[in-house]
Write an enzyme that holds these catalytic residues in place. Structure first.
Site, PDB file in Angstrom:
ATOM      1  N   ASP A   1       0.808  -1.224   0.000  1.00 38.10           N
ATOM      2  CA  ASP A   1       0.000   0.000   0.000  1.00 38.10           C
ATOM      3  C   ASP A   1       0.838   1.269   0.000  1.00 38.10           C
ATOM      4  O   ASP A   1       0.375   2.311  -0.437  1.00 38.10           O
ATOM      5  CB  ASP A   1      -1.009  -0.001   1.167  1.00 38.10           C
ATOM      6  CG  ASP A   1      -0.368   0.228   2.541  1.00 38.10           C
ATOM      7  OD1 ASP A   1       0.850  -0.028   2.697  1.00 38.10           O
ATOM      8  OD2 ASP A   1      -1.089   0.652   3.468  1.00 38.10           O
TER       9      ASP A   1
ATOM     10  N   GLU B   1       4.728 -10.383   4.823  1.00 37.68           N
ATOM     11  CA  GLU B   1       3.467 -10.989   4.407  1.00 37.68           C
ATOM     12  C   GLU B   1       3.550 -11.769   3.100  1.00 37.68           C
ATOM     13  O   GLU B   1       2.732 -11.579   2.187  1.00 37.68           O
ATOM     14  CB  GLU B   1       2.369  -9.922   4.330  1.00 37.68           C
ATOM     15  CG  GLU B   1       2.119  -9.241   5.668  1.00 37.68           C
ATOM     16  CD  GLU B   1       0.832  -8.441   5.721  1.00 37.68           C
ATOM     17  OE1 GLU B   1       0.289  -8.102   4.656  1.00 37.68           O
ATOM     18  OE2 GLU B   1       0.361  -8.166   6.842  1.00 37.68           O
TER      19      GLU B   1
END
Ligand code: BDP
Length: 597
Positions: A160, A410
């Protein structure tokens, strides 16, 4: 890789300042062959994206060009002459006058270019650097470039934070003697009051090596000859979290009664170890408190800035934080030097973020196609990841503040192919640095039931958003999920468990008496709920909140003016949660996590 510094045998010229700047589509062919025809100038160090008002520059896909004149000092005759780029995000081609002198891929690690044979002492040259902001499956982090319906090339990526690019860290010109010290590696240890520094020195050209270690008062405490050896310190003062102590190791390369080269570096004597569910620093259990951060400020983007660095460390100390993670890429080396000097503990993370197609599948976690495939993260991505790890460990191996490598954020560790992708990388890092534990931070849908690779690593690091992306506004249910999740990892692994991300987007000034998401109270309550749960598990090894401060993101529907999970706003003003953290981490509420574990 040694940081360039001025020593009695090495000179250093800083090339920061304002450089000519243009994007490739506005220049002719081979623009480095002349003075760039452009009205624009860009600050170095800074990401270029937010400097200009033109959206075509901000989101440009393709090369951008930086240029300036450089004067080589006249006393450098007979020396080797190098350029050092502390970072060029994400790839660079470097031209001296008309000639391509070197290239590099990888946006957050430094590189040198030896230009001895191209330039002369006392002469000036035109330095042009082409920098690419592009992310593809051969870069770390990876991304995709496609031609859209309008015919323009568009960049997508699977993290992001905004893809800031450019020369975001310093650029240097430096001299090296022909025979010189090429690398130094230190590993430290101690037994009771006796400490030691095992060192290894690599040289270029024939030279005898002698080393000496001085304490903070400048007293020599140990000396040795030879390129490999052990320096023993009686009555050692250890480097400790919150109480840094640094010795200075000076290495001389001597031949024919002449000191050809001399180099000094700071050394903190400390050990790191994982034993059972405990993370030990100097043999004592350490409980991490702190933040995941970003290198992110207004206007500069990811440009390194000493003032923000000093202030961020001040704010971390004010909250009682003892550590941070360099999410989601290696930070400027100056940041690690600062952490070394101030006893702040660092989890050093690679730029391998977004190795997860499940994130594209949204909360279902169902990937549109397999992450670990030639379509996305295949052999070429893995090779780029391996090279990135070599450069990261090469740069940061001697920092006492760095206590663990986090080799990905992640990744799709629940997907087929994850183990095959990561196992060789784990083996590589263990070979490069057998001393530090390894971890990766775990996405929500990588669970204790489906993760395929935690046994390869030393520490379980969870990123969890119960109460935000799941059970938003329902902290009671979120608490039950969190409790079960942590218990599951304890039962499965017996390893130290840490939370490396938890948090809630928060609009400063928004308040409510109810559990309303985005309010300052909700962020405070959510963090308090997590802390309540952590405190129930004696095995818990640390908590780092997402995020230290608000940061810029790519355009997206669920981001209002960036990611607002900061405990501080982007201009570093505290939200209510900062005061609550301070009470917890400074032990003002009775329990100090670091004392209990
Ligand atoms: C996590 C990512 C982090 C994001 C965060 C969020 O690791 O980079 O900023 O979510 O959504 O999945 O706030």
């Amino acid at each position: 890789m040694l940081k360039p510094i001025a020593t009695p045998t090495r000179d250093l010229v800083n090339l920061d300042g304002v450089w000519r700047f243009a994007i490739d589509s506005r220049l002719g062919a081979e623009p480095w062959r002349d003075r760039l025809e452009t009205p624009l100038e860009a600050a170095v160090p800074a990401s270029y994206n937010d400097l200009f008002t033109d959206p075509a520059i901000r989101g440009h896909v393709g090369w951008v060009y930086y240029q300036r004149g450089v004067q080589v000092p006249r006393g450098w005759d007979g020396e080797r002459i190098l350029l050092r780029f502390d970072a060029a995000t994400h790839a660079a081609r470097v031209y001296v006058d008309d000639e391509l002198v070197g290239e590099h891929v990888g946006g957050y690690t430094p590189f040198d270019i030896d230009i001895t044979d191209t330039v002369s002492a006392g002469a000036a040259f035109r330095l042009t650097v082409a920098v690419s902001p592009d992310l593809t499956n051969t870069t770390i982090p990876p991304g995709k470039i496609e031609v859209g319906m309008t015919g323009g090339r568009t960049q997508t990526y699977f993290h992001d934070f905004y893809n800031y690019a450019g020369l975001a860290r310093s650029v240097w010109l430096y001299s090296l003697p022909q025979r010189h010290i090429d690398d130094v590696t230190v590993v430290t240890g101690f037994d009771a009051d006796t400490g030691w520094v095992d060192y290894r020195v690599e040289t270029v050209g024939e030279a005898d090596v002698s080393v000496r270690l001085a304490d903070e008062d400048g007293r020599i405490v140990a000396e040795a000859d030879g390129s490999v050896g052990r320096l023993v310190i009686t009555d050692v003062t250890l480097w400790r979290p919150g109480a840094a102590y640094l010795y200075t190791l000076t290495v001389d390369a001597v031949e024919d009664d002449r000191v050809w080269d001399s180099y000094s570096l700071a050394v903190g004597v400390r050990t790191v170890e994982v034993r059972g569910a405990e993370f030990l620093i100097n043999g004592e259990p350490f409980y991490f408190t702190g933040f995941g951060k970003h290198e992110d400020t207004a206007v500069r983007g990811k440009g390194h800035d000493d003032a923000y660095m000093v202030h961020d460390f001040q704010l971390m100390e004010w909250t009682g934080a003892n550590s941070f993670r360099t999410s989601h890429y290696p930070y400027a080396e100056d940041v690690l030097d600062f952490a070394d000097r101030h006893g702040v503990v660092v989890i050093d993370e690679t730029a391998a973020v977004g190795l997860n197609m499940g994130v594209v599948g949204g909360l279902s976690g169902t990937p549109p196609f397999p992450t670990f495939s030639e379509q996305y993260a295949g052999a070429e991505t893995q090779a780029a990841h391996a090279q990135h790890l070599r450069e990261l460990v090469g740069r940061d191996k001697n920092h006492p503040s760095v206590v663990m490598w986090c080799i990905a954020n992640e990744p799709a560790s629940n997907e087929e192919g994850a183990r095959e992708y990561f196992e060789p990388l784990v083996n590589l890092v263990r070979e490069l640095d057998p001393t530090r534990p390894l971890t990766y931070s775990m996405v929500m849908f990588a669970t204790f039931q489906n993760d395929r690779m935690i046994d390869l690593f030393d520490v379980v690091s969870l990123n969890r958003y119960y109460g935000w992306y799941i059970n938003a506004g329902d902290l009671a249910t979120a608490e039950l999920y969190l409790q079960g999740d942590i218990q599951g990892w304890i039962d499965r692994t017996g390893k130290p468990i840490m939370m490396l991300e938890y948090g809630a987007d928060t609009m400063p000034g928004l308040h409510s008496v109810w559990d309303q998401v985005w309010t300052e109270e909700y962020q405070t309550d959510l963090l308090a709920m997590y802390h309540r749960v952590f405190d129930r598990f004696p095995q818990f090894a640390g908590e780092q909140i997402w995020n230290f401060s608000d940061f810029a993101t790519t355009n997206g529907l669920h981001r209002v003016g960036g990611n607002r999970k900061g405990v501080f706003s982007r201009d570093r003003r505290p939200k209510s949660a900062a005061f609550a953290l301070r009470r917890r981490w400074l032990g003002l509420e009775g329990r100090k996590p670091s004392q209990d574990s």
